[in-house]
Design a protein around this motif. Structure first.
Motif, PDB file in Angstrom:
ATOM      1  N   LYS A  18       0.812  -1.220   0.000  1.00 24.32           N
ATOM      2  CA  LYS A  18       0.000   0.000   0.000  1.00 24.32           C
ATOM      3  C   LYS A  18       0.847   1.273   0.000  1.00 24.32           C
ATOM      4  CE  LYS A  18      -4.174  -1.912   1.993  1.00 24.32           C
ATOM      5  NZ  LYS A  18      -5.205  -1.769   3.008  1.00 24.32           N
ATOM      6  N   CYS A  19       2.158   1.124   0.146  1.00 26.05           N
ATOM      7  CA  CYS A  19       3.059   2.277   0.167  1.00 26.05           C
ATOM      8  C   CYS A  19       3.836   2.349  -1.137  1.00 26.05           C
ATOM      9  CB  CYS A  19       4.056   2.163   1.317  1.00 26.05           C
ATOM     10  SG  CYS A  19       3.339   2.385   2.928  1.00 26.05           S
ATOM     11  N   SER A  20       3.785   3.484  -1.778  1.00 30.19           N
ATOM     12  CA  SER A  20       4.617   3.734  -2.950  1.00 30.19           C
ATOM     13  C   SER A  20       5.883   4.436  -2.477  1.00 30.19           C
ATOM     14  CB  SER A  20       3.873   4.626  -3.948  1.00 30.19           C
ATOM     15  OG  SER A  20       4.779   5.222  -4.838  1.00 30.19           O
ATOM     16  N   ILE A  21       7.023   3.845  -2.776  1.00 31.78           N
ATOM     17  CA  ILE A  21       8.282   4.456  -2.332  1.00 31.78           C
ATOM     18  C   ILE A  21       8.456   5.834  -2.941  1.00 31.78           C
ATOM     19  CG2 ILE A  21       9.785   3.454  -4.101  1.00 31.78           C
ATOM     20  CD1 ILE A  21      11.789   2.995  -1.672  1.00 31.78           C
ATOM     21  N   VAL A  22       7.980   6.016  -4.158  1.00 32.80           N
ATOM     22  CA  VAL A  22       8.069   7.327  -4.809  1.00 32.80           C
ATOM     23  C   VAL A  22       7.254   8.351  -4.022  1.00 32.80           C
ATOM     24  CG1 VAL A  22       7.511   8.632  -6.898  1.00 32.80           C
ATOM     25  CG2 VAL A  22       8.545   6.360  -7.099  1.00 32.80           C
ATOM     26  N   ASP A  28       9.500  14.119   1.260  1.00 35.12           N
ATOM     27  CA  ASP A  28      10.687  14.688   1.892  1.00 35.12           C
ATOM     28  C   ASP A  28      11.575  15.490   0.949  1.00 35.12           C
ATOM     29  OD1 ASP A  28       9.974  13.421   4.296  1.00 35.12           O
ATOM     30  OD2 ASP A  28      10.989  11.580   3.685  1.00 35.12           O
ATOM     31  N   THR A  29      11.439  15.290  -0.369  1.00 35.10           N
ATOM     32  CA  THR A  29      12.321  15.947  -1.324  1.00 35.10           C
ATOM     33  C   THR A  29      11.688  15.962  -2.703  1.00 35.10           C
ATOM     34  OG1 THR A  29      14.593  15.995  -2.176  1.00 35.10           O
ATOM     35  CG2 THR A  29      13.581  13.835  -1.937  1.00 35.10           C
ATOM     36  N   LYS A  30      12.224  16.775  -3.579  1.00 35.92           N
ATOM     37  CA  LYS A  30      11.725  16.859  -4.943  1.00 35.92           C
ATOM     38  C   LYS A  30      12.380  15.758  -5.786  1.00 35.92           C
ATOM     39  CE  LYS A  30      11.435  19.847  -8.926  1.00 35.92           C
ATOM     40  NZ  LYS A  30      11.945  21.006  -9.596  1.00 35.92           N
ATOM     41  N   LEU A  31      11.556  15.001  -6.529  1.00 33.16           N
ATOM     42  CA  LEU A  31      12.058  13.925  -7.375  1.00 33.16           C
ATOM     43  C   LEU A  31      11.973  14.329  -8.845  1.00 33.16           C
ATOM     44  CD1 LEU A  31      10.351  10.845  -5.679  1.00 33.16           C
ATOM     45  CD2 LEU A  31      12.689  11.646  -5.394  1.00 33.16           C
ATOM     46  N   GLU A  32      13.004  13.956  -9.595  1.00 33.22           N
ATOM     47  CA  GLU A  32      13.045  14.251 -11.024  1.00 33.22           C
ATOM     48  C   GLU A  32      13.337  12.953 -11.777  1.00 33.22           C
ATOM     49  OE1 GLU A  32      16.126  16.485 -13.945  1.00 33.22           O
ATOM     50  OE2 GLU A  32      15.557  17.573 -12.134  1.00 33.22           O
ATOM     51  N   LEU A  33      12.459  12.596 -12.721  1.00 35.38           N
ATOM     52  CA  LEU A  33      12.617  11.362 -13.474  1.00 35.38           C
ATOM     53  C   LEU A  33      13.754  11.491 -14.473  1.00 35.38           C
ATOM     54  CD1 LEU A  33      11.510   8.516 -13.953  1.00 35.38           C
ATOM     55  CD2 LEU A  33       9.955   9.481 -15.648  1.00 35.38           C
ATOM     56  N   ARG A  34      14.699  10.538 -14.419  1.00 33.15           N
ATOM     57  CA  ARG A  34      15.815  10.442 -15.364  1.00 33.15           C
ATOM     58  C   ARG A  34      15.941   8.979 -15.768  1.00 33.15           C
ATOM     59  NH1 ARG A  34      20.509  13.602 -12.126  1.00 33.15           N
ATOM     60  NH2 ARG A  34      19.376  15.542 -11.784  1.00 33.15           N
ATOM     61  N   GLY A  35      15.452   8.650 -16.946  1.00 32.26           N
ATOM     62  CA  GLY A  35      15.459   7.252 -17.374  1.00 32.26           C
ATOM     63  C   GLY A  35      14.449   6.461 -16.578  1.00 32.26           C
ATOM     64  N   ARG A  36      14.899   5.355 -15.981  1.00 32.38           N
ATOM     65  CA  ARG A  36      13.981   4.517 -15.213  1.00 32.38           C
ATOM     66  C   ARG A  36      13.962   4.858 -13.723  1.00 32.38           C
ATOM     67  NH1 ARG A  36      15.506  -0.260 -12.525  1.00 32.38           N
ATOM     68  NH2 ARG A  36      17.749  -0.496 -12.335  1.00 32.38           N
ATOM     69  N   ALA A  37      14.747   5.857 -13.337  1.00 35.72           N
ATOM     70  CA  ALA A  37      14.843   6.206 -11.917  1.00 35.72           C
ATOM     71  C   ALA A  37      14.515   7.672 -11.691  1.00 35.72           C
ATOM     72  CB  ALA A  37      16.246   5.915 -11.399  1.00 35.72           C
ATOM     73  N   TYR A  56      13.916   3.908  -7.449  1.00 36.30           N
ATOM     74  CA  TYR A  56      13.540   3.030  -8.560  1.00 36.30           C
ATOM     75  C   TYR A  56      12.122   2.512  -8.359  1.00 36.30           C
ATOM     76  CZ  TYR A  56      18.497   3.202  -9.539  1.00 36.30           C
ATOM     77  OH  TYR A  56      19.760   3.643  -9.823  1.00 36.30           O
ATOM     78  N   PRO A  57      11.152   3.084  -9.082  1.00 38.62           N
ATOM     79  CA  PRO A  57       9.759   2.659  -8.886  1.00 38.62           C
ATOM     80  C   PRO A  57       9.500   1.219  -9.305  1.00 38.62           C
ATOM     81  CG  PRO A  57       9.905   4.284 -10.653  1.00 38.62           C
ATOM     82  CD  PRO A  57      11.268   4.161 -10.055  1.00 38.62           C
ATOM     83  N   ASP A  58      10.247   0.706 -10.288  1.00 37.76           N
ATOM     84  CA  ASP A  58      10.005  -0.663 -10.762  1.00 37.76           C
ATOM     85  C   ASP A  58      10.371  -1.709  -9.719  1.00 37.76           C
ATOM     86  OD1 ASP A  58      12.684   0.095 -11.165  1.00 37.76           O
ATOM     87  OD2 ASP A  58      12.934  -1.211 -12.895  1.00 37.76           O
ATOM     88  N   THR A  59      11.335  -1.424  -8.867  1.00 35.90           N
ATOM     89  CA  THR A  59      11.721  -2.370  -7.817  1.00 35.90           C
ATOM     90  C   THR A  59      11.331  -1.875  -6.427  1.00 35.90           C
ATOM     91  OG1 THR A  59      13.928  -1.379  -7.674  1.00 35.90           O
ATOM     92  CG2 THR A  59      13.668  -3.298  -9.138  1.00 35.90           C
ATOM     93  N   THR A 128      20.337  -7.689  -1.844  1.00 33.90           N
ATOM     94  CA  THR A 128      19.873  -6.752  -2.871  1.00 33.90           C
ATOM     95  C   THR A 128      20.975  -5.773  -3.250  1.00 33.90           C
ATOM     96  OG1 THR A 128      17.595  -6.947  -2.107  1.00 33.90           O
ATOM     97  CG2 THR A 128      18.125  -4.994  -3.409  1.00 33.90           C
ATOM     98  N   LEU A 129      21.714  -5.279  -2.264  1.00 33.42           N
ATOM     99  CA  LEU A 129      22.828  -4.378  -2.545  1.00 33.42           C
ATOM    100  C   LEU A 129      23.916  -5.085  -3.352  1.00 33.42           C
ATOM    101  CD1 LEU A 129      23.152  -2.482   0.854  1.00 33.42           C
ATOM    102  CD2 LEU A 129      22.388  -1.558  -1.333  1.00 33.42           C
ATOM    103  N   ALA A 130      24.202  -6.339  -2.995  1.00 35.07           N
ATOM    104  CA  ALA A 130      25.211  -7.107  -3.744  1.00 35.07           C
ATOM    105  C   ALA A 130      24.759  -7.320  -5.188  1.00 35.07           C
ATOM    106  CB  ALA A 130      25.470  -8.449  -3.057  1.00 35.07           C
ATOM    107  N   THR A 131      23.489  -7.636  -5.372  1.00 35.26           N
ATOM    108  CA  THR A 131      22.944  -7.822  -6.724  1.00 35.26           C
ATOM    109  C   THR A 131      23.105  -6.551  -7.548  1.00 35.26           C
ATOM    110  OG1 THR A 131      21.343  -9.439  -5.921  1.00 35.26           O
ATOM    111  CG2 THR A 131      20.849  -8.387  -8.020  1.00 35.26           C
ATOM    112  N   ALA A 132      22.742  -5.418  -6.976  1.00 36.37           N
ATOM    113  CA  ALA A 132      22.855  -4.138  -7.687  1.00 36.37           C
ATOM    114  C   ALA A 132      24.310  -3.826  -8.024  1.00 36.37           C
ATOM    115  CB  ALA A 132      22.248  -3.018  -6.849  1.00 36.37           C
ATOM    116  N   TYR A 133      25.214  -4.118  -7.099  1.00 33.60           N
ATOM    117  CA  TYR A 133      26.643  -3.876  -7.330  1.00 33.60           C
ATOM    118  C   TYR A 133      27.141  -4.682  -8.524  1.00 33.60           C
ATOM    119  CZ  TYR A 133      31.691  -4.099  -6.726  1.00 33.60           C
ATOM    120  OH  TYR A 133      33.036  -4.057  -6.949  1.00 33.60           O
ATOM    121  N   TYR A 134      26.851  -5.972  -8.544  1.00 36.61           N
ATOM    122  CA  TYR A 134      27.351  -6.826  -9.625  1.00 36.61           C
ATOM    123  C   TYR A 134      26.644  -6.533 -10.952  1.00 36.61           C
ATOM    124  CZ  TYR A 134      30.156  -9.300  -6.255  1.00 36.61           C
ATOM    125  OH  TYR A 134      31.089  -9.607  -5.301  1.00 36.61           O
ATOM    126  N   HIS A 135      25.405  -6.091 -10.899  1.00 31.94           N
ATOM    127  CA  HIS A 135      24.714  -5.692 -12.132  1.00 31.94           C
ATOM    128  C   HIS A 135      25.383  -4.449 -12.731  1.00 31.94           C
ATOM    129  CE1 HIS A 135      21.567  -5.420 -15.093  1.00 31.94           C
ATOM    130  NE2 HIS A 135      21.296  -4.181 -14.728  1.00 31.94           N
TER     131      HIS A 135
END
Length: 170
Positions: A18-22, A28-37, A56-59, A128-135
């Motif tokens: 029920k919570c959207s991270i976006v 708390d801050t202004k968000l600006e879309l750049r690509g997928r993030a 990252y809204p997709d994840t 998850t952090l390790a996955t993002a690092y290796y990606h």
């Protein structure tokens, strides 16, 4: 290791769904879309000169490239409010109008369930952090030679699954 109760998992999952991270971070801050993030300015967790905080809204996750730290909406609330996981769940549940979970009126069971779930979430966050690092370490040559030619993966699949590459013998 003992198992987390299904009821507690369901409550946490319902709050997460029920919570959207976006939406939460944009409070708390202004968000600006750049690509997928989305990138923010200013960083909601620390003072910085360059926008290095991505959402990252997709994840349903965030990552601060300046500190190499990131996670989900619960971890964001933990960092923002300097609180433990249970308090983060309470804060988010309150934001969306849900009553807090207290188990079956057994505070000992509640504390045990919370500790188990917190441990599980911390392991998930680290993986998850390790996955993002290796990606991020996956370069174009490896992507083409191994993932495209050898295994037949498309770029869409590689990115969706966050496939990565361990460099320097890791």
């Amino acid at each position: 290791m003992a198992e987390v109760s299904e009821k507690f998992k369901q409550f946490v999952d319902e709050v997460r769904n029920k919570c959207s991270i976006v939406e939460i971070i944009s409070e708390d801050t202004k968000l600006e879309l750049r690509g997928r993030a989305f990138f923010c300015s200013p960083n909601p967790l620390r003072i910085e000169n360059d926008p290095s905080f991505a959402v990252y809204p997709d994840t349903e996750s965030w990552y601060d490239y300046g500190t190499s730290e990131g996670g989900d909406v619960f971890y964001y609330i933990q960092k923002k409010h300097n609180c433990e996981f249970v308090e983060a769940v309470k804060i988010l549940a309150e934001k969306i109008g849900m009553p807090p979970y207290w188990g079956d009126d057994d505070s000992e069971d509640h504390e045990k369930q919370t500790a188990l779930y917190q441990e599980r979430r911390e392991i998930e966050r680290i993986l998850t952090l390790a996955t993002a690092y290796y990606h991020r370490k996956l370069n174009d040559d490896i992507r083409e030679e191994y993932f495209h030619k050898k295994y037949g993966f498309t770029d869409e699949t590689i990115n969706e699954l966050q496939l990565g590459w361990a460099v320097d013998g890791l």
